[in-house]
Design a protein around this motif. Sequence first.
Motif, PDB file in Angstrom:
ATOM      1  N   GLY A 159       0.798  -1.219   0.000  1.00 33.91           N
ATOM      2  CA  GLY A 159       0.000   0.000   0.000  1.00 33.91           C
ATOM      3  C   GLY A 159       0.836   1.276   0.000  1.00 33.91           C
ATOM      4  O   GLY A 159       0.296   2.366  -0.130  1.00 33.91           O
ATOM      5  N   GLY A 160       2.155   1.144   0.194  1.00 34.50           N
ATOM      6  CA  GLY A 160       3.028   2.304   0.006  1.00 34.50           C
ATOM      7  C   GLY A 160       3.235   3.197   1.206  1.00 34.50           C
ATOM      8  O   GLY A 160       3.907   4.222   1.123  1.00 34.50           O
ATOM      9  N   ARG A 161       2.673   2.785   2.367  1.00 27.99           N
ATOM     10  CA  ARG A 161       2.792   3.647   3.547  1.00 27.99           C
ATOM     11  C   ARG A 161       4.261   3.955   3.876  1.00 27.99           C
ATOM     12  O   ARG A 161       4.607   5.089   4.209  1.00 27.99           O
ATOM     13  CB  ARG A 161       2.120   2.931   4.722  1.00 27.99           C
ATOM     14  CG  ARG A 161       2.106   3.744   5.982  1.00 27.99           C
ATOM     15  CD  ARG A 161       1.380   3.010   7.099  1.00 27.99           C
ATOM     16  NE  ARG A 161       1.843   3.548   8.380  1.00 27.99           N
ATOM     17  CZ  ARG A 161       1.817   2.869   9.518  1.00 27.99           C
ATOM     18  NH1 ARG A 161       1.360   1.632   9.531  1.00 27.99           N
ATOM     19  NH2 ARG A 161       2.242   3.414  10.626  1.00 27.99           N
ATOM     20  N   TYR A 162       5.121   2.933   3.782  1.00 25.50           N
ATOM     21  CA  TYR A 162       6.534   3.136   4.119  1.00 25.50           C
ATOM     22  C   TYR A 162       7.368   3.523   2.900  1.00 25.50           C
ATOM     23  O   TYR A 162       8.551   3.788   3.020  1.00 25.50           O
ATOM     24  CB  TYR A 162       7.122   1.859   4.730  1.00 25.50           C
ATOM     25  CG  TYR A 162       6.468   1.478   6.025  1.00 25.50           C
ATOM     26  CD1 TYR A 162       6.753   2.176   7.190  1.00 25.50           C
ATOM     27  CD2 TYR A 162       5.549   0.433   6.082  1.00 25.50           C
ATOM     28  CE1 TYR A 162       6.139   1.847   8.390  1.00 25.50           C
ATOM     29  CE2 TYR A 162       4.938   0.085   7.276  1.00 25.50           C
ATOM     30  CZ  TYR A 162       5.235   0.789   8.420  1.00 25.50           C
ATOM     31  OH  TYR A 162       4.625   0.455   9.607  1.00 25.50           O
ATOM     32  N   GLY A 163       6.729   3.517   1.724  1.00 20.76           N
ATOM     33  CA  GLY A 163       7.449   3.824   0.500  1.00 20.76           C
ATOM     34  C   GLY A 163       7.035   5.175  -0.050  1.00 20.76           C
ATOM     35  O   GLY A 163       7.376   6.227   0.502  1.00 20.76           O
TER      36      GLY A 163
END
Length: 420
Positions: A159-163
């Motif tokens: 989901g991209g939260r850390y990216g």
Amino acid sequence: MQLPTRTQQLTDIVEGWREDIIEFAGSLISTPSETPPGDERKVAAVIDAKLHELGLHNVTCVGAVPERPNVLCTLTGSGDGPTLLYCGHTDTKPVGTARGLWKTDPFTPTLLDGKLYGLGAADMKAAVAAFVYAAAALNQLGRTRGNLLLVLVADEEGGGRYGAHFLASEYGIKADMALIGEPPGIDREWEYLHIGCRGVCCFTIGVHGTQMHSSLSDRLPSVNASLKAAELMLRMSREFKVHFIPHPLYPKGVTVNLGVKLEGGVFFGVYPGYAEFSTDIRTVPGMRREDLVRDLEQFLAECSARDPSLKTELRFRPSPADWIAPTEVSPDLPIVKALSDASDHVLGFRPPLSIYPAGTDSPKFQLGAGIPTVPSFGAGLISVAHAANEWVGAESIIQACKIYALAAHQLIGARDNGQV
Ligand SMILES: [Zn+2]
């Protein structure tokens, strides 16, 4: 027509690295980075080492937590041009329950009949390798006008939260335009140049009934929640209409995936008092959350009006997973033209413009950081991703590297002799 010198030089540099590029894509495949669980430290170290080996020393790793590093590498230009962002994600989906269906080991890169097999081959370790070598090729030609920012992100598959989300909302990433190298093909490689991507809306419909002793369900008033949920889902599959303006680049429109998850009841002997089914709706650019919510609420209200015993509740997935917006960029943007021109030179044709069926990190960059983003162009097919026997054409990796290098040169490179 005489080719501009630097175009030929870039093509020759990449050609000379042919085997190294494919080998590097292989070394990324052999370094597991599955999300979940989500830990890109090892794959980031492999990329970091390769960048330095290729003479690209302006590299930093940033992240919200140590196990989710994003690798950033900058080619700093002379200040006389824009900043181009090239993005690839370094994580993959897990092998999961498909392991027994793999004909090769998913973590052993295997070349068979011109195809490189392995987990993440198409989605998208091939593109990561192509971006790294494209940046190195550009660097060999000396100082660029604008900047090239390579952004190799963690957590896209989660989901991209850390990216990308971290980079856009906390790190404050800046660029004038971006390309994500997601695999664009559905039936064949280089099938499309996707200038937009669909979004997704995720929700659950709960249905309430009468929980009671199941021996008495035909003697006392009772509503079977499982049966009501099943009827509602069937009715939705036949009658539910999403209202939207058709997008010329995505004629198939909206996709409604009913019952991606289904649950109900308690146990034998208990008449089911609650059941629910979850749904994802793939949206096209131009659609708004509030319009889709209204369509859903109206449909449920009509169903309840026809069947007063139907009691429903509509629950959206917690934000931001409830609504990932569709995005698109103008076909007139210089980055679209540069990618098309480079494709014409390398492939001999210009892939038609389209909208990517799946979601990508593009909303984070485009809506979160204001960077117009081409969400998918590169080697491989999305149709082989997230499944057993994922592959990417070895030649396509080289072609992607050339296209990325030539497009970057057109957008931010030093001017050719005689050019103004
Ligand atoms: Zn991907």
